[in-house]
Motif scaffolding. Structure first.
Motif, PDB file in Angstrom:
ATOM      1  N   ILE A   1     -82.697 -71.822  -1.756  1.00 53.52           N
ATOM      2  CA  ILE A   1     -81.585 -72.535  -2.344  1.00 53.52           C
ATOM      3  C   ILE A   1     -81.526 -72.183  -3.833  1.00 53.52           C
ATOM      4  CG2 ILE A   1     -83.014 -74.607  -2.609  1.00 53.52           C
ATOM      5  CD1 ILE A   1     -80.436 -76.250  -2.385  1.00 53.52           C
ATOM      6  N   VAL A   2     -80.324 -71.839  -4.284  1.00 56.75           N
ATOM      7  CA  VAL A   2     -80.108 -71.497  -5.680  1.00 56.75           C
ATOM      8  C   VAL A   2     -78.986 -72.390  -6.211  1.00 56.75           C
ATOM      9  CG1 VAL A   2     -79.337 -69.700  -7.276  1.00 56.75           C
ATOM     10  CG2 VAL A   2     -80.864 -69.119  -5.388  1.00 56.75           C
ATOM     11  N   ILE A   3     -79.272 -73.079  -7.319  1.00 54.60           N
ATOM     12  CA  ILE A   3     -78.272 -73.919  -7.966  1.00 54.60           C
ATOM     13  C   ILE A   3     -78.256 -73.532  -9.446  1.00 54.60           C
ATOM     14  CG2 ILE A   3     -77.400 -76.242  -8.357  1.00 54.60           C
ATOM     15  CD1 ILE A   3     -79.227 -77.193  -6.070  1.00 54.60           C
ATOM     16  N   PRO A   4     -77.343 -72.620  -9.831  1.00 60.94           N
ATOM     17  CA  PRO A   4     -77.334 -72.124 -11.204  1.00 60.94           C
ATOM     18  C   PRO A   4     -77.202 -73.217 -12.266  1.00 60.94           C
ATOM     19  CG  PRO A   4     -75.916 -70.787  -9.813  1.00 60.94           C
ATOM     20  CD  PRO A   4     -76.335 -71.967  -8.996  1.00 60.94           C
ATOM     21  N   LYS A   5     -76.362 -74.218 -12.028  1.00 60.21           N
ATOM     22  CA  LYS A   5     -76.107 -75.270 -13.026  1.00 60.21           C
ATOM     23  C   LYS A   5     -77.386 -75.959 -13.507  1.00 60.21           C
ATOM     24  CE  LYS A   5     -73.732 -78.900 -14.879  1.00 60.21           C
ATOM     25  NZ  LYS A   5     -72.632 -79.707 -14.417  1.00 60.21           N
ATOM     26  N   ILE A   6     -78.344 -76.165 -12.599  1.00 56.14           N
ATOM     27  CA  ILE A   6     -79.573 -76.877 -12.971  1.00 56.14           C
ATOM     28  C   ILE A   6     -80.805 -75.979 -12.840  1.00 56.14           C
ATOM     29  CG2 ILE A   6     -78.694 -79.211 -12.659  1.00 56.14           C
ATOM     30  CD1 ILE A   6     -79.940 -79.259  -9.880  1.00 56.14           C
ATOM     31  N   ASN A   7     -80.553 -74.675 -12.846  1.00 59.75           N
ATOM     32  CA  ASN A   7     -81.633 -73.681 -12.877  1.00 59.75           C
ATOM     33  C   ASN A   7     -82.655 -73.859 -11.750  1.00 59.75           C
ATOM     34  OD1 ASN A   7     -82.786 -71.399 -13.969  1.00 59.75           O
ATOM     35  ND2 ASN A   7     -84.144 -72.552 -15.322  1.00 59.75           N
ATOM     36  N   ILE A   8     -82.145 -73.997 -10.535  1.00 62.49           N
ATOM     37  CA  ILE A   8     -83.025 -74.135  -9.370  1.00 62.49           C
ATOM     38  C   ILE A   8     -82.973 -72.859  -8.550  1.00 62.49           C
ATOM     39  CG2 ILE A   8     -83.259 -75.221  -7.103  1.00 62.49           C
ATOM     40  CD1 ILE A   8     -82.537 -77.833  -8.309  1.00 62.49           C
ATOM     41  N   GLU A   9     -84.135 -72.375  -8.191  1.00 64.62           N
ATOM     42  CA  GLU A   9     -84.292 -71.312  -7.203  1.00 64.62           C
ATOM     43  C   GLU A   9     -85.569 -71.644  -6.462  1.00 64.62           C
ATOM     44  OE1 GLU A   9     -84.666 -66.480  -6.764  1.00 64.62           O
ATOM     45  OE2 GLU A   9     -83.823 -67.328  -8.601  1.00 64.62           O
ATOM     46  N   VAL A  10     -85.421 -72.224  -5.277  1.00 63.73           N
ATOM     47  CA  VAL A  10     -86.577 -72.724  -4.543  1.00 63.73           C
ATOM     48  C   VAL A  10     -86.405 -72.444  -3.042  1.00 63.73           C
ATOM     49  CG1 VAL A  10     -85.631 -75.061  -4.299  1.00 63.73           C
ATOM     50  CG2 VAL A  10     -88.092 -74.745  -4.307  1.00 63.73           C
ATOM     51  N   PRO A  11     -87.480 -72.087  -2.372  1.00 66.30           N
ATOM     52  CA  PRO A  11     -87.387 -71.880  -0.924  1.00 66.30           C
ATOM     53  C   PRO A  11     -87.313 -73.219  -0.196  1.00 66.30           C
ATOM     54  CG  PRO A  11     -89.649 -71.609  -1.634  1.00 66.30           C
ATOM     55  CD  PRO A  11     -88.830 -71.821  -2.874  1.00 66.30           C
ATOM     56  N   TYR A  12     -86.883 -73.174   1.050  1.00 66.03           N
ATOM     57  CA  TYR A  12     -86.907 -74.379   1.876  1.00 66.03           C
ATOM     58  C   TYR A  12     -87.570 -74.044   3.196  1.00 66.03           C
ATOM     59  CZ  TYR A  12     -82.726 -72.360   4.030  1.00 66.03           C
ATOM     60  OH  TYR A  12     -81.845 -71.517   4.659  1.00 66.03           O
ATOM     61  N   PHE A  13     -88.123 -75.082   3.827  1.00 67.63           N
ATOM     62  CA  PHE A  13     -88.923 -74.904   5.037  1.00 67.63           C
ATOM     63  C   PHE A  13     -88.624 -76.015   6.025  1.00 67.63           C
ATOM     64  CE2 PHE A  13     -91.195 -73.346   1.340  1.00 67.63           C
ATOM     65  CZ  PHE A  13     -91.577 -72.087   1.720  1.00 67.63           C
ATOM     66  N   THR A  14     -88.895 -75.742   7.292  1.00 70.49           N
ATOM     67  CA  THR A  14     -88.883 -76.785   8.307  1.00 70.49           C
ATOM     68  C   THR A  14     -90.337 -77.139   8.595  1.00 70.49           C
ATOM     69  OG1 THR A  14     -88.879 -75.149  10.080  1.00 70.49           O
ATOM     70  CG2 THR A  14     -86.740 -75.982   9.374  1.00 70.49           C
ATOM     71  N   GLY A  15     -90.541 -78.241   9.283  1.00 69.06           N
ATOM     72  CA  GLY A  15     -91.904 -78.640   9.627  1.00 69.06           C
ATOM     73  C   GLY A  15     -92.246 -80.003   9.078  1.00 69.06           C
ATOM     74  N   GLU A  16     -93.528 -80.271   8.988  1.00 65.02           N
ATOM     75  CA  GLU A  16     -94.019 -81.573   8.556  1.00 65.02           C
ATOM     76  C   GLU A  16     -93.795 -81.780   7.061  1.00 65.02           C
ATOM     77  OE1 GLU A  16     -95.124 -83.954  10.636  1.00 65.02           O
ATOM     78  OE2 GLU A  16     -94.584 -82.544  12.208  1.00 65.02           O
ATOM     79  N   THR A  17     -93.409 -82.982   6.695  1.00 62.94           N
ATOM     80  CA  THR A  17     -93.086 -83.311   5.310  1.00 62.94           C
ATOM     81  C   THR A  17     -94.229 -83.036   4.338  1.00 62.94           C
ATOM     82  OG1 THR A  17     -92.316 -85.029   3.812  1.00 62.94           O
ATOM     83  CG2 THR A  17     -93.680 -85.755   5.614  1.00 62.94           C
ATOM     84  N   GLU A  18     -95.474 -83.343   4.731  1.00 60.92           N
ATOM     85  CA  GLU A  18     -96.608 -83.168   3.828  1.00 60.92           C
ATOM     86  C   GLU A  18     -96.789 -81.713   3.416  1.00 60.92           C
ATOM     87  OE1 GLU A  18     -97.220 -84.531   7.054  1.00 60.92           O
ATOM     88  OE2 GLU A  18     -96.801 -86.562   6.351  1.00 60.92           O
ATOM     89  N   VAL A  19     -96.465 -80.812   4.299  1.00 57.15           N
ATOM     90  CA  VAL A  19     -96.637 -79.386   4.043  1.00 57.15           C
ATOM     91  C   VAL A  19     -95.417 -78.808   3.325  1.00 57.15           C
ATOM     92  CG1 VAL A  19     -96.971 -77.123   5.121  1.00 57.15           C
ATOM     93  CG2 VAL A  19     -98.147 -79.132   6.035  1.00 57.15           C
ATOM     94  N   THR A  20     -94.230 -79.105   3.826  1.00 54.38           N
ATOM     95  CA  THR A  20     -93.026 -78.464   3.307  1.00 54.38           C
ATOM     96  C   THR A  20     -92.663 -78.916   1.899  1.00 54.38           C
ATOM     97  OG1 THR A  20     -91.650 -80.108   4.408  1.00 54.38           O
ATOM     98  CG2 THR A  20     -92.052 -78.058   5.584  1.00 54.38           C
ATOM     99  N   LEU A  21     -92.766 -80.190   1.599  1.00 58.23           N
ATOM    100  CA  LEU A  21     -92.363 -80.673   0.279  1.00 58.23           C
ATOM    101  C   LEU A  21     -93.266 -80.167  -0.832  1.00 58.23           C
ATOM    102  CD1 LEU A  21     -91.153 -84.313   0.974  1.00 58.23           C
ATOM    103  CD2 LEU A  21     -89.782 -82.334   0.312  1.00 58.23           C
ATOM    104  N   ASP A  22     -94.466 -79.778  -0.514  1.00 56.24           N
ATOM    105  CA  ASP A  22     -95.342 -79.200  -1.537  1.00 56.24           C
ATOM    106  C   ASP A  22     -95.015 -77.736  -1.816  1.00 56.24           C
ATOM    107  OD1 ASP A  22     -96.728 -81.479  -2.160  1.00 56.24           O
ATOM    108  OD2 ASP A  22     -98.375 -81.085  -0.781  1.00 56.24           O
TER     109      ASP A  22
END
Length: 133
Positions: A1-22
């Protein structure tokens, strides 16, 4: 996911919350939507998560500035080898019990959300976007 306005470039994942959100953002309920099938494509990420260093705190808090998005801002999603564009159409806050933000939708949309800066018990900041093309 890329959001130029707020300088975000981060991957996203499926799966368990404890693993993916980190690791980045979490693709919640993938069966309910994505850029190809439409529906409600839901991504959530930490708003503020402390790390051992300032750089690690920033990496663990990708949606820190989600509230700075405005109607009309652009969001880009890389999905199955192709880029998809979205335009922000709504922004609002909800209580933590507002599960309706994750409901299936007929119309294609992207829903981004994160906890309030005051914490999960206070509520969530929500951004909705529609396909740009």
């Amino acid at each position: 996911i890329v959001i130029p306005k707020i300088n975000i470039e981060v991957p996203y994942f499926t799966g368990e919350t404890e693993v993916t959100l980190d690791k980045g953002a979490w693709h919640r309920k993938p069966e309910q939507g994505n850029p190809v099938i439409g529906g409600n494509f839901i991504l959530s990420a930490h708003r503020f998560e402390l790390g051992l260093t300032p750089a690690r705190t920033k990496a663990k808090s990708p949606f820190f500035n989600i509230d700075k998005l405005q109607i009309g801002d652009e969001i880009k999603i890389f999905f199955e080898g192709k880029w998809y564009g979205y335009t922000v159409t709504k922004k609002y806050d909800v209580p933590p019990t507002a599960l309706y933000i994750e409901r299936q939708s007929v119309e294609p949309k992207l829903t981004l959300y994160s906890c309030s800066l005051q914490g999960a018990a206070v509520g969530r900041s929500v951004i909705e976007a529609t396909p740009a093309f």
